[in-house]
Design a protein around this motif. Structure first.
Motif, PDB file in Angstrom:
ATOM      1  N   GLN A  74      14.615  29.931  33.982  1.00  0.00           N
ATOM      2  CA  GLN A  74      15.868  30.512  33.783  1.00  0.00           C
ATOM      3  C   GLN A  74      16.937  29.365  33.809  1.00  0.00           C
ATOM      4  O   GLN A  74      16.870  28.511  34.619  1.00  0.00           O
ATOM      5  CB  GLN A  74      16.261  31.560  35.011  1.00  0.00           C
ATOM      6  N   TYR A 117      17.146  41.878  51.332  1.00  0.00           N
ATOM      7  CA  TYR A 117      17.316  40.877  50.225  1.00  0.00           C
ATOM      8  C   TYR A 117      17.524  39.523  51.120  1.00  0.00           C
ATOM      9  O   TYR A 117      18.622  39.613  51.727  1.00  0.00           O
ATOM     10  CB  TYR A 117      18.425  41.340  49.190  1.00  0.00           C
ATOM     11  N   GLU A 138      29.480  36.540  44.653  1.00  0.00           N
ATOM     12  CA  GLU A 138      28.419  36.802  43.818  1.00  0.00           C
ATOM     13  C   GLU A 138      27.172  37.836  44.478  1.00  0.00           C
ATOM     14  O   GLU A 138      26.795  38.596  43.658  1.00  0.00           O
ATOM     15  CB  GLU A 138      27.955  35.699  43.179  1.00  0.00           C
ATOM     16  N   ARG A 173      15.865  42.300  32.869  1.00  0.00           N
ATOM     17  CA  ARG A 173      16.722  41.380  33.851  1.00  0.00           C
ATOM     18  C   ARG A 173      18.085  41.087  33.234  1.00  0.00           C
ATOM     19  O   ARG A 173      18.921  41.192  34.119  1.00  0.00           O
ATOM     20  CB  ARG A 173      15.797  40.020  33.878  1.00  0.00           C
ATOM     21  N   PHE A 179      13.858  44.948  39.620  1.00  0.00           N
ATOM     22  CA  PHE A 179      14.133  43.530  39.523  1.00  0.00           C
ATOM     23  C   PHE A 179      12.949  42.565  39.338  1.00  0.00           C
ATOM     24  O   PHE A 179      13.456  41.650  38.683  1.00  0.00           O
ATOM     25  CB  PHE A 179      14.102  43.542  41.525  1.00  0.00           C
ATOM     26  N   PHE A 216      10.345  29.390  38.646  1.00  0.00           N
ATOM     27  CA  PHE A 216       9.810  30.100  39.914  1.00  0.00           C
ATOM     28  C   PHE A 216       8.646  30.856  39.571  1.00  0.00           C
ATOM     29  O   PHE A 216       8.581  31.470  38.624  1.00  0.00           O
ATOM     30  CB  PHE A 216      11.184  30.827  40.685  1.00  0.00           C
ATOM     31  N   GLU A 226      21.416  41.297  35.480  1.00  0.00           N
ATOM     32  CA  GLU A 226      21.789  39.730  35.867  1.00  0.00           C
ATOM     33  C   GLU A 226      23.141  39.419  35.276  1.00  0.00           C
ATOM     34  O   GLU A 226      23.245  39.359  33.834  1.00  0.00           O
ATOM     35  CB  GLU A 226      20.767  38.797  35.470  1.00  0.00           C
ATOM     36  N   ALA A 258      14.770  27.637  45.384  1.00  0.00           N
ATOM     37  CA  ALA A 258      14.874  28.940  45.981  1.00  0.00           C
ATOM     38  C   ALA A 258      13.776  29.722  46.532  1.00  0.00           C
ATOM     39  O   ALA A 258      12.476  29.283  45.791  1.00  0.00           O
ATOM     40  CB  ALA A 258      15.652  30.104  44.900  1.00  0.00           C
ATOM     41  N   ASN A 295      10.410  35.465  44.676  1.00  0.00           N
ATOM     42  CA  ASN A 295      10.713  34.675  43.897  1.00  0.00           C
ATOM     43  C   ASN A 295      10.607  33.088  44.505  1.00  0.00           C
ATOM     44  O   ASN A 295      11.708  32.934  45.509  1.00  0.00           O
ATOM     45  CB  ASN A 295      12.033  34.603  43.375  1.00  0.00           C
TER      46      ASN A 295
HETATM   47  O1  H13 Z   1      17.634  37.340  42.861  1.00  0.00           O
HETATM   48  C1  H13 Z   1      18.450  37.267  41.872  1.00  0.00           C
HETATM   49  N1  H13 Z   1      17.963  36.795  40.676  1.00  0.00           N
HETATM   50  C2  H13 Z   1      16.745  36.671  40.486  1.00  0.00           C
HETATM   51  C3  H13 Z   1      16.181  37.091  38.948  1.00  0.00           C
HETATM   52  O2  H13 Z   1      16.969  36.553  38.142  1.00  0.00           O
HETATM   53  C4  H13 Z   1      16.410  35.036  40.414  1.00  0.00           C
HETATM   54  C5  H13 Z   1      16.620  34.552  41.679  1.00  0.00           C
HETATM   55  C6  H13 Z   1      16.543  33.030  41.741  1.00  0.00           C
HETATM   56  C7  H13 Z   1      17.575  32.153  41.757  1.00  0.00           C
HETATM   57  C8  H13 Z   1      17.430  30.983  41.671  1.00  0.00           C
HETATM   58  C9  H13 Z   1      16.212  30.226  41.685  1.00  0.00           C
HETATM   59  C10 H13 Z   1      15.116  31.057  41.638  1.00  0.00           C
HETATM   60  C11 H13 Z   1      15.426  32.553  41.714  1.00  0.00           C
HETATM   61  O3  H13 Z   1      15.887  35.003  42.737  1.00  0.00           O
HETATM   62  C12 H13 Z   1      19.955  37.802  41.962  1.00  0.00           C
HETATM   63  C13 H13 Z   1      20.798  36.425  42.206  1.00  0.00           C
HETATM   64  C14 H13 Z   1      22.132  36.727  42.565  1.00  0.00           C
HETATM   65  C15 H13 Z   1      22.792  35.404  42.620  1.00  0.00           C
HETATM   66  C16 H13 Z   1      24.051  35.511  43.074  1.00  0.00           C
HETATM   67  C17 H13 Z   1      24.911  33.952  42.898  1.00  0.00           C
HETATM   68  C18 H13 Z   1      24.551  33.170  44.040  1.00  0.00           C
HETATM   69  C19 H13 Z   1      25.501  31.922  43.866  1.00  0.00           C
HETATM   70  C20 H13 Z   1      24.917  30.962  44.902  1.00  0.00           C
HETATM   71  C21 H13 Z   1      24.191  29.927  44.388  1.00  0.00           C
HETATM   72  C22 H13 Z   1      23.697  28.831  45.193  1.00  0.00           C
HETATM   73  C23 H13 Z   1      23.456  27.686  44.647  1.00  0.00           C
END
Ligand code: H13
Length: 253
Positions: free
Chosen positions: A122, A208, A230, A97, A91, A137, A101, A177, A158
């Motif tokens: 990202q 998680y 998702e 990644r 992870f 992040f 992803e 996030a 993160n």
């Molecule tokens: O945790 C996931 N991916 C991490 C590694 O790429 C990055 C993540 C993160 C996201 C945003 C900002 C900072 C860090 O931790 C997996 C994520 C899966 C996401 C599923 C999609 C969610 C859609 C909802 C979005 C809400 C705005």
């Protein structure tokens, strides 16, 4: 010499580790401790089970801030044949990644704060009916030993930060996030000799948690629909990927 600029902790094998502090050390420490406290809070009040598939359970609490959906999310899963260290490593590490992803256009490391803490930038796929999102992040991996007998807990956090190398460029919107992956390895029917532990003797309890603010208005129903689809998809794909990658490799405790 040990000064205010060093952190002393114990590693996986209980040896002392001395690390130089960096400008985000205190933030990292505070957020890690918050997650460790939050992880054991239960989900029996106010949480809705939005997805269940075998051992995987995904809960969320509906919360809006100024009309923007910021639903906290909490997922539990048990994965056979892998350790917490393995899950967290796949992870956290940049090189894997893009293999698992599916919601990213790109990822890059913009700063290395210490061997366990990187800053990422990202660009996210445009999956919802709104402007594209990006994120910046710090990402930190850590091993916490609980006792002599138990396997250590591994975690990755993160957490959004600003960075001179990642200015916000409109119309792109910045996601905010706070996400943690927390993993505990369980040895089932342990053989007398620890050297004889096989993948069939191990499983991992994964938690998680995600607090994500889309950073700007998105229609509530659409965003909740995307999240409901998702997050389970991510958990399934990511855990299958780690099982596949580790299948014929020595176990990384
Ligand atoms: O945790 C996931 N991916 C991490 C590694 O790429 C990055 C993540 C993160 C996201 C945003 C900002 C900072 C860090 O931790 C997996 C994520 C899966 C996401 C599923 C999609 C969610 C859609 C909802 C979005 C809400 C705005």
């Amino acid at each position: 010499t040990i000064t205010d600029a060093t952190i002393v902790s114990t590693s996986n094998d209980d040896s002392l580790v001395i690390k130089d502090k960096h400008r985000l050390s205190d933030d990292v420490e505070r957020i890690v401790q918050e997650h460790l406290k939050y992880v054991s809070e239960d989900v029996s009040h106010g949480w809705d089970l939005i997805h269940q598939d075998g051992e995987m359970k995904v809960y969320r609490r509906e919360v809006e801030e100024n009309g923007i959906v910021v639903d906290p999310l909490k997922c539990f899963h048990t994965i056979k044949g892998v350790t917490g260290h393995e899950l967290c490593q796949y992870f956290w590490e940049f090189q894997y990644r893009m293999d698992w992803e599916t919601t990213l256009d790109s990822t890059k490391i913009i700063e290395v704060l210490d061997p366990d803490t990187m800053v990422f930038f990202q660009v996210h796929k445009r999956v919802w009916p709104a402007a594209q999102r990006d994120s910046c992040f710090w990402s930190h991996i850590r091993c916490i030993s609980n006792s002599e007998e138990d396997q250590p807990t591994w975690l990755v956090v993160n957490y959004t930060t600003s960075h001179p190398l990642a200015p916000i460029k409109s119309p792109q919107v910045r996601l905010v996030a706070n996400v943690a992956l927390i993993c505990e390895t369980i040895i089932c029917e342990p053989p007398l000799n620890p050297q004889d532990i096989k993948r069939e003797n191990i499983q991992c309890k994964l938690t998680y948690v995600a607090f994500v603010n889309p950073g700007g208005w998105v229609p509530s129903a659409a965003l909740r629909g995307v999240a409901k689809r998702e997050y389970p998809r991510f958990l399934k794909r990511f855990t299958s990927y780690v099982i596949e990658q580790t299948r014929n490799k020595p176990i990384l405790f």
